[in-house]
Design a protein around this motif. Structure first.
Motif, PDB file in Angstrom:
ATOM      1  N   MET A  45      19.322 -19.857 -28.429  1.00 30.79           N
ATOM      2  CA  MET A  45      18.253 -19.883 -29.435  1.00 30.79           C
ATOM      3  C   MET A  45      16.877 -19.959 -28.771  1.00 30.79           C
ATOM      4  SD  MET A  45      19.804 -22.107 -32.596  1.00 30.79           S
ATOM      5  CE  MET A  45      20.625 -23.415 -31.707  1.00 30.79           C
ATOM      6  N   GLN A  46      16.783 -20.774 -27.732  1.00 32.52           N
ATOM      7  CA  GLN A  46      15.502 -20.862 -27.000  1.00 32.52           C
ATOM      8  C   GLN A  46      15.117 -19.499 -26.439  1.00 32.52           C
ATOM      9  OE1 GLN A  46      15.707 -23.660 -23.783  1.00 32.52           O
ATOM     10  NE2 GLN A  46      15.779 -25.449 -25.147  1.00 32.52           N
ATOM     11  N   ALA A  47      16.091 -18.869 -25.792  1.00 37.88           N
ATOM     12  CA  ALA A  47      15.807 -17.593 -25.143  1.00 37.88           C
ATOM     13  C   ALA A  47      15.458 -16.525 -26.180  1.00 37.88           C
ATOM     14  CB  ALA A  47      17.017 -17.142 -24.312  1.00 37.88           C
ATOM     15  N   TYR A  48      16.092 -16.616 -27.351  1.00 41.16           N
ATOM     16  CA  TYR A  48      15.778 -15.662 -28.418  1.00 41.16           C
ATOM     17  C   TYR A  48      14.334 -15.859 -28.882  1.00 41.16           C
ATOM     18  CZ  TYR A  48      16.540 -12.598 -32.401  1.00 41.16           C
ATOM     19  OH  TYR A  48      16.474 -11.547 -33.293  1.00 41.16           O
ATOM     20  N   GLN A  49      13.966 -17.149 -29.032  1.00 41.38           N
ATOM     21  CA  GLN A  49      12.596 -17.425 -29.477  1.00 41.38           C
ATOM     22  C   GLN A  49      11.569 -17.000 -28.429  1.00 41.38           C
ATOM     23  OE1 GLN A  49      13.605 -21.343 -30.549  1.00 41.38           O
ATOM     24  NE2 GLN A  49      14.022 -20.783 -32.689  1.00 41.38           N
ATOM     25  N   GLN A  50      12.000 -16.990 -27.173  1.00 42.67           N
ATOM     26  CA  GLN A  50      11.110 -16.511 -26.106  1.00 42.67           C
ATOM     27  C   GLN A  50      11.188 -15.002 -25.944  1.00 42.67           C
ATOM     28  OE1 GLN A  50      12.659 -18.739 -22.831  1.00 42.67           O
ATOM     29  NE2 GLN A  50      11.708 -20.661 -23.469  1.00 42.67           N
ATOM     30  N   ALA A  51      11.916 -14.342 -26.832  1.00 43.71           N
ATOM     31  CA  ALA A  51      12.065 -12.880 -26.823  1.00 43.71           C
ATOM     32  C   ALA A  51      12.770 -12.368 -25.566  1.00 43.71           C
ATOM     33  CB  ALA A  51      10.722 -12.186 -27.004  1.00 43.71           C
TER      34      ALA A  51
ATOM     35  N   MET B  87      25.541 -14.655 -21.035  1.00 40.61           N
ATOM     36  CA  MET B  87      24.093 -14.743 -21.185  1.00 40.61           C
ATOM     37  C   MET B  87      23.408 -13.492 -20.627  1.00 40.61           C
ATOM     38  SD  MET B  87      21.794 -16.615 -22.579  1.00 40.61           S
ATOM     39  CE  MET B  87      22.395 -18.290 -22.837  1.00 40.61           C
ATOM     40  N   ALA B  88      23.894 -12.995 -19.495  1.00 38.44           N
ATOM     41  CA  ALA B  88      23.291 -11.792 -18.904  1.00 38.44           C
ATOM     42  C   ALA B  88      23.421 -10.606 -19.869  1.00 38.44           C
ATOM     43  CB  ALA B  88      23.952 -11.470 -17.565  1.00 38.44           C
TER      44      ALA B  88
END
Lengths: 365, 370
Positions: free
Chosen positions: B49-55, B105-106
């Motif tokens: 979710m964090q990475a999604y919010q960071q695009a 994740m990759a």
């Protein structure tokens, strides 16, 4: 820095996702294939059966499933006798449930089997559009090369004889648009056997178009095994006035039209494409450079059709060799009618082809 | 096998483990491993979710948080080589099946070391060595595939004399039971004795439409399976021990009898349908109510009560998992994006010439998981 594992390039000819792939058979040029003419005369449907049976004897991973293929001996008797030889575990009757059994067969292909899925008609494939378009041709890509989908979907394509709009679909233009699939469309019994054998051996999903109206056609079919390479057209008749480019049932309309035209002193080429994807554009170019005029005869509707694609490629590749605008003759751009006379007029029939050739040549009809 | 709904009470779960002898005993070791896997999924999804919010992650992204016991508990009950297929909320299944957090994740980062070389994304997790056949994006489309996976293994055994008796697991959400493909798959499996187990991860919502608004007879989903003559059970998906106790013998029955199964696995997702869901269709209270019954907290409580876990050992496990996921983020960051040439690879297994008027297809890099 994280130590990232090294990824090596694929070095095999066939993608490694296709495990246990039997070596692809030798793909021979037309002049090294067994003779097209001969005296072993069988029906188109028997040629299809011979192809499937030979491949099933060779490889236990190959099986046939579809509606009425087993106990009923095939709705069109293509699989007649195959249940007796191979048993119910390999000749499998399905419910009328195309979405379900097409999806099921796709997973079987992902698992290393080699399914042949019979659609009684390609018109019924639309209820299986999601698995055949969204899964089969994209599985290799979507999984990053982990799972291939070596499967054959085959069945009747095009007008069958007064079946009206819902049962007369030509799906080639719709489906050929999708990358990841191959498409073969034999016009005669010899090709039916040789192309279907190649389709079964090919490691990619193959959409194989037959025609209810050709199943009873009789011609020489060699008893021996042979594989017709995909993307290798056959010059069915040689002329000098115009090159007719066609595929599937309309090739036969072209040959009839060529007879009529020959009686009037007009000699035309008839180039049978055999496969749509891959498309043997080189053979088309070779003939266009000789005749300088081309008519594409296509049983799908004209808008964004296979003819549109072929003509685009001709314009891209040999525009300067054309002495007239490249022409197309499709089925009329209306839903398929029921009435016998209307259905005939709707098709790219021999009379319409003769008219189109004369128009192209500027000859009075 | 009873077909009655399972009690959700912990006392009953505890009782069934202690007083009812079963051949499928749950050891402390198993419980600790499940806790680790569930916590790994939760931590992984927090980072997702964090990475999604960071695009850093694009496209559609569906978070599994809240449903962890479903994937972990059911996958624990099958063999490593039983084939599995699921829908697009698939990160949890991938991790439970054994995919490394790195590859998972990759993939979401669209990198070459992702499980699909960056060509599939969040919704398309494939892991051949671990018998995971995707990650599928179209609701319900994976159900016929699930049947086909079990069919294929049965075919290999009966026709080719290879392999062994297997079951397949086909996961779907409650929204997918409204699709025709689902019903066709059930019918086919029942008619042809195909040992596919259809697991409805029933989180109560078909995207934003509550179950009573999207499906008929919503309180009795097992009637769907029963109407096809398929052995059907309702299982509490929030208590992993209960779940395993019910599901494990069910699996072996399906395997032994070569018959399909249907499971209404009751669960709940804490996050929205996807990352772009404002969740106006449910109350915060409802979400909080379910968080009270959290499957990780419940198992942790049991392990603490039995003395098999201490505050210290839990902290150590959490720390280790955090490290593991942090390393996966780093791995995903550092893995290169696919080269442009990869655009044209993995399209055809036998890339002949003239397949396209514009593209030249080739083979590219091997899949990093193979």
């Amino acid at each position: 820095m994280t130590t990232l594992p090294t990824i090596e390039p694929v070095t095999s000819d066939i993608h490694p996702a296709i495990e246990h792939n039997l070596e692809m058979p030798a793909m021979l040029p037309n002049d090294q294939l067994p003779p097209f003419e001969g005296d072993r005369i069988i029906q188109y449907r028997e040629a299809l059966r011979e192809a499937m049976s030979e491949e099933m004897r060779r490889d236990k991973r190959v099986f046939l499933l579809g509606e009425e293929v087993a106990q009923y001996n095939g709705a069109y008797k293509i699989s007649q006798g195959m249940l007796d030889e191979f048993g119910p575990k390999r000749i499998i009757d399905t419910p009328i449930s195309e979405n379900g059994f097409a999806g099921m067969a796709i997973a079987a292909a992902m698992s290393g089997l080699r399914p042949i899925v019979e659609f009684m008609s390609w018109s019924f494939s639309f209820v299986a559009a999601d698995p055949i378009l969204n899964n089969a041709p994209k599985m290799l890509y979507m999984s990053g090369g982990q799972f291939g989908c070596p499967i054959v979907f085959r069945g009747n394509d095009g007008a069958g004889g007064q079946l009206a709009s819902t049962h007369s679909w030509c799906v080639e233009a719709l489906y050929a648009n999708v990358p990841g699939l191959k498409m073969a469309i034999p016009s005669n019994p010899y090709d039916a056997k040789g192309l279907l054998k190649t389709a079964i051996r090919d490691p990619d999903p193959v959409f194989f178009m037959e025609s209810e109206r050709m199943l009873g056609d009789k011609a020489h079919v060699p008893e021996e095994e042979y594989y017709i390479p995909f993307g290798q057209a056959r010059l069915a008749r040689e002329g000098d006035a115009v090159t007719l480019v066609s595929f599937g049932r309309p090739v036969n309309f072209c040959l009839q039209a060529a007879e009529t035209l020959a009686a009037e002193g007009i000699e035309v080429d008839v180039l049978d494409m055999r496969t749509i994807r891959p498309l043997d554009i080189e053979s088309i170019i070779e003939r266009v450079k000789i005749t300088n005029k081309v008519l594409v005869v296509d049983q799908s509707w004209p808008f964004a059709s296979i003819a549109s694609e072929v003509i685009t490629q001709i314009c891209e590749r040999c525009f300067d060799w054309l002495d007239a605008p490249p022409a197309r003759l499709n089925t009329e751009d209306v839903p398929t009618p029921y009435a016998k006379g209307l259905e005939y007029e709707y098709l790219p029939n021999p009379e319409r082809i003769v008219g189109a050739v004369k128009e192209l040549l500027g000859v009075n009809a | 096998m009873t077909q009655a709904p399972t009690s959700q009470s912990e006392s009953k779960a505890a009782q069934s483990m202690t007083s009812q002898p079963t051949s499928f005993e749950i050891t402390t070791q198993m419980k600790l491993e499940w806790l680790r896997q569930m916590q790994l999924i939760r931590e992984f999804e927090n980072r997702t979710m964090q990475a999604y919010q960071q695009a850093k992650i694009g496209g559609f992204c569906h978070i599994y948080t809240g449903q962890e016991a479903c994937a972990v508990g059911t996958i624990a009950a099958v063999n490593d080589d039983d084939p599995v297929v699921t829908a697009y909320r698939d990160h949890g299944h991938a991790l439970a099946r054994g995919m490394t957090p790195d590859a998972c994740m990759a993939e979401m980062f669209g990198k070459i070391h992702g499980c699909a070389k960056g060509k599939g994304g969040s919704m398309h997790m494939f892991d051949k060595p671990n018998w995971l056949f995707g990650g599928h994006g179209i609701v319900g489309a994976q159900t016929p595939l699930g049947a086909g996976l079990a069919f294929a293994e049965k075919y290999k055994l009966e026709v080719m004399g290879e392999g062994k008796k297997k079951v397949s697991l086909a996961y779907l959400g409650d929204g997918a039971i409204d699709q025709g493909a689902f019903h066709e798959a059930l019918n086919y499996s029942a008619v042809h004795d195909i040992p596919c187990i259809f697991i409805i991860e029933n989180n109560g919502y078909s995207m934003g439409t509550a179950i009573h608004r999207h499906t008929a007879n919503a309180d009795n989903l097992i009637s769907r399976g029963q109407s096809y003559g398929i052995n059907s059970v309702e299982i509490d998906g929030l208590d992993i021990c209960d779940l395993y106790n019910e599901f494990k013998p069910f699996v072996e029955q399906c395997r032994e009898n070569s018959r399909p199964g249907f499971v209404d696995l009751k669960t709940y997702r804490y996050q929205g349908h996807s990352m772009s869901d404002p969740q106006k269709y449910r109350t915060k209270d409802e979400v909080e109510e379910y968080k009270e019954k959290d499957s990780i907290a419940r198992l942790l409580g049991q392990l603490m009560d039995s003395g098999d876990m201490t505050e210290d050992s839990w902290k150590a496990m959490q720390k280790e998992i955090k490290e593991q996921v942090r390393a996966a983020m780093k791995f995903a960051e550092e893995s290169p994006a696919p080269e442009s040439s990869e655009l044209f690879t993995d399209v055809y297994a036998n890339p002949e010439k003239n397949l396209s008027p514009t593209a030249v297809y080739t083979h590219g890099l091997n899949n990093p998981l193979l």
